[in-house]
Each structure stands twice: as C-alpha cells, then as structure tokens.
Design an enzyme around this catalytic site. Sequence first.
Site, PDB file in Angstrom:
ATOM      1  N   HIS A 164      92.833  16.882  -7.298  1.00  0.00           N
ATOM      2  CA  HIS A 164      92.788  16.119  -6.253  1.00  0.00           C
ATOM      3  C   HIS A 164      92.061  14.209  -7.231  1.00  0.00           C
ATOM      4  O   HIS A 164      92.136  14.831  -7.948  1.00  0.00           O
ATOM      5  CB  HIS A 164      90.806  16.261  -5.727  1.00  0.00           C
ATOM      6  CG  HIS A 164      90.859  15.325  -4.450  1.00  0.00           C
ATOM      7  ND1 HIS A 164      90.536  14.763  -4.296  1.00  0.00           N
ATOM      8  CD2 HIS A 164      90.879  16.521  -2.817  1.00  0.00           C
ATOM      9  CE1 HIS A 164      90.566  14.149  -2.740  1.00  0.00           C
ATOM     10  NE2 HIS A 164      90.754  15.410  -2.211  1.00  0.00           N
ATOM     11  N   ASP A 218      84.893  19.508 -10.786  1.00  0.00           N
ATOM     12  CA  ASP A 218      84.756  19.265  -9.248  1.00  0.00           C
ATOM     13  C   ASP A 218      84.675  20.742  -7.989  1.00  0.00           C
ATOM     14  O   ASP A 218      85.580  21.943  -7.801  1.00  0.00           O
ATOM     15  CB  ASP A 218      86.300  18.772  -8.703  1.00  0.00           C
ATOM     16  CG  ASP A 218      86.479  18.567  -6.752  1.00  0.00           C
ATOM     17  OD1 ASP A 218      86.194  19.047  -6.938  1.00  0.00           O
ATOM     18  OD2 ASP A 218      87.744  17.860  -6.941  1.00  0.00           O
ATOM     19  N   GLN A 240      85.676  22.691  -3.676  1.00  0.00           N
ATOM     20  CA  GLN A 240      86.056  23.624  -2.912  1.00  0.00           C
ATOM     21  C   GLN A 240      85.288  25.150  -2.893  1.00  0.00           C
ATOM     22  O   GLN A 240      85.640  26.208  -2.662  1.00  0.00           O
ATOM     23  CB  GLN A 240      87.596  24.170  -3.272  1.00  0.00           C
ATOM     24  CG  GLN A 240      88.368  22.893  -2.528  1.00  0.00           C
ATOM     25  CD  GLN A 240      89.098  22.305  -1.495  1.00  0.00           C
ATOM     26  OE1 GLN A 240      88.441  23.475  -0.266  1.00  0.00           O
ATOM     27  NE2 GLN A 240      88.946  21.357  -0.632  1.00  0.00           N
ATOM     28  N   LYS A 252      82.327  20.083   3.352  1.00  0.00           N
ATOM     29  CA  LYS A 252      82.914  20.843   3.151  1.00  0.00           C
ATOM     30  C   LYS A 252      82.339  22.450   2.885  1.00  0.00           C
ATOM     31  O   LYS A 252      83.159  23.509   2.970  1.00  0.00           O
ATOM     32  CB  LYS A 252      84.460  21.301   2.434  1.00  0.00           C
ATOM     33  CG  LYS A 252      85.000  19.803   2.071  1.00  0.00           C
ATOM     34  CD  LYS A 252      85.574  19.481   0.888  1.00  0.00           C
ATOM     35  CE  LYS A 252      86.636  19.021   0.339  1.00  0.00           C
ATOM     36  NZ  LYS A 252      87.801  18.311   1.344  1.00  0.00           N
ATOM     37  N   CYS A 288      95.883  15.310  -1.057  1.00  0.00           N
ATOM     38  CA  CYS A 288      95.266  14.281  -2.609  1.00  0.00           C
ATOM     39  C   CYS A 288      95.424  14.761  -3.280  1.00  0.00           C
ATOM     40  O   CYS A 288      95.207  14.439  -4.667  1.00  0.00           O
ATOM     41  CB  CYS A 288      93.849  13.484  -1.963  1.00  0.00           C
ATOM     42  SG  CYS A 288      93.772  12.565  -0.549  1.00  0.00           S
TER      43      CYS A 288
END
Length: 398
Positions: free
Chosen positions: A117, A190, A193, A216, A356
């Site tokens: 991202h 990261d 998700q 999220k 993104c």
Amino acid sequence: MALAVPTSAEFPVLAREGLVYLDTAATSQTVRPALEAMDRYYETYRASIHRGVYPIAAEATEAYEVARRQVAEFVNSTPGETIFTRNATEAINLVSYSWGRANVGPDDLVVLTQMEHHSNIVPWQLLGCRLAYVPVLDDGTLDMDELDRLLEQRPKLVAVAHVSNTVGTINPIAEIARRAHAAGALVLADGAQAVPSLPVDVAALDVDFYAWTGHKAYGPTGIGVLHGKRELLETMPPFLGGGHMISRVGDFESTWAEPPAKFEAGTMPVAEAIGLGAAVEWLRSIGMENVREHGRDVTAYALERLADVPGLTIYGPPEADQRGALVTFTLDYAHPHDVAEILGREGVCVRAGHHCAQVLMRRFGTPASTRASFAVHATREDVDRLVDVLGKVQEIFG
C-alpha cells in the site's frame, strides 16, 4: 464451530434496504458494541485522560487503558508495546520518522515489496534512503529468492504487508522475519488487512513493528495501532511533541515519558480507542479462527462464481487458502469505475481504482481494477448478487 453471520442487529448500516457492502478492505462497518461503548463515553463520563483527578476523568483514563490492554491481548502483544495512533498510515510514519531518521542514512537500504500500500512506500521515500522491491510473481505471491538476494545487501529494514489489500496474498511474515533478522534487518509488517480477518500473534511472528487500524477492524475511524518491541521503543526519539509525552519540561530541554506515552502527544482519540477495544472484544467472542474460516469460504465461493463471468480476469493467488477475504478483478470490456458505478446503482458496494497500490497495478499492467472484499457479515448470497449485477454490466458493455 460455524460462524453465525452477523446481521443488522450488530451492524446498523446493513438495515438499509438492498445494501450489499463488499468494501470492507477499505472501511468496515462499525459493530454495535463499539458504537454503544463510544456513546457511553460521550454520554456518561466524557473527560480528558491522564490529567484530571475527578471521578469521570479517572473513569475515562481507566477505560482508555483497558482498551489498550484489550487491543494488545487481541494480537498477543503487551500494553507497553502498544501505541495508539490515528491510523496504520500514521503508525508506519511514526516508525519512519522516529526509528528511521535515527538509524537509516541516505546510503542505507530499505526493502519493500511490489504489493505494498502507498502508506508502506511513501514514508520510506520521504526518508531519503535507497529502496529496493521484492517482485510479485504472476500468481500474486512474493519472489522469496529475490528477497534472499536483496537481504545479501544487508538492508536496515524490510517493510511488508501481512495481507495484500489488492490481490489478497497472505505473506509468510514469520519466515520473512526470520530471514531478515538473520541478515541483520528489522521488519515492519502492515497488518491493516490481516488483523480483522485472521488470527494474528505478533509475538509469534517476531516482527519488530506491526501496524494496523481500527476502521478496518469493525471499529471507528481515527484510531490506529503500532506494536513495537519494547527495547526499540525505548531508544526511539518522539515522533510528536507536546502534552502527555513528556516526563519533565525545562526551559531549554525536556525529558520523555516511557513508551507508549512517549509516542502519544496531546489529547488522544479517547472515544475511538474505547470503541476499538469493544470491537476487538466482539471479534474475540466470535473467535478469529471462525472469522478466518468464514472469510475463506465466501472468498472460495467468489473465486468459483467469478471465474464463470465472461471476460473477467482475477488477480492474485488462485486458492482461497492463500488469500485474505477479497477478490480483485478486471473485465476486458468495461472500465473498473464503470463497473463499480453500475454495481453501486444496484446496491452492491465495491471499490474501483488502483487501491493505493499503483506499484502493484503497474506490475500487472493495468491502471485500475475492481475489488470485492468480504466482512464477517458477507454471505454467498452477497456473492451471487455481485455476479448477477456483473451480468448487467456485460449487457451494457459486452
């Protein structure tokens, strides 16, 4: 244990007639316990934290720190290694500015991947160091051999998505961390998700930094999380200066509070932290193994149904076991924005664009794609509705 699919009783937005929400990878709907927890703060004990000594200020402080403990326990971290930020983007920027500026010079190397991202690319570009990218293979997985070759250059850091927000790939973070550490590099993952969709154990992954976000994970916007190894956080300088992050302020110099307070300057998002705490407790009550199995089932069904749509190309790993709960695709006769607009007219909410992730889009030779992402409330019937409306897209453009 099968997951009992939540309804509008838990997600008020789902009460809207005809709504099929398939954009959770961008922003999830906020679960009712999180909304209620934030309402209780606003209605019964709203006050600044860590300052006042009157009862509702103490109550607010306790609720905020309980939320920190809940969030830390949810991913097997510790409260002292759990920093609240505005979002995952700020969490990654915190590492780049604080750890990066103290440890990475212009000639040093940071290794990224082609599936990152922008939030895990731009902060490292701003750092002004050398960058190199682990390629993404045709099936959407990382080229681990090339990772090994890049590690031979002794990078300072490897920054990698746990789950790709675009092709859904679940990366082998623990193995990447093992290889990177053997080469003397730190690892930032990261997890934006990953945390809402599968069991995450930060300690077992053995990454040095792990970032994710509340919006999220069925919580509110305005709250993110950075987990960092304590020994690193203690040596890092502050990211922002101001109230609460200090131990003592002199006329010409100051000393800092211990982490995590050192990285939480000013009035923090109290209600949002409380809401996120409630959201992760709700997820814990369901069981993340059940959340993962449900997402895998709906994603497998989507891969099966979408494969029969004429002119449709799916990006990423072919098997649901290798994916998070999302599917990204293009139609060879319609632009993704047109696809998303027609779907939206019929109440089916998907994301269109570069997500993104322009580096990855260039890798696959397309400027944009359509993404359907599946929350705990998504069903096979939602997938059927998606495919049915794609039939209308074909009627118009095909």
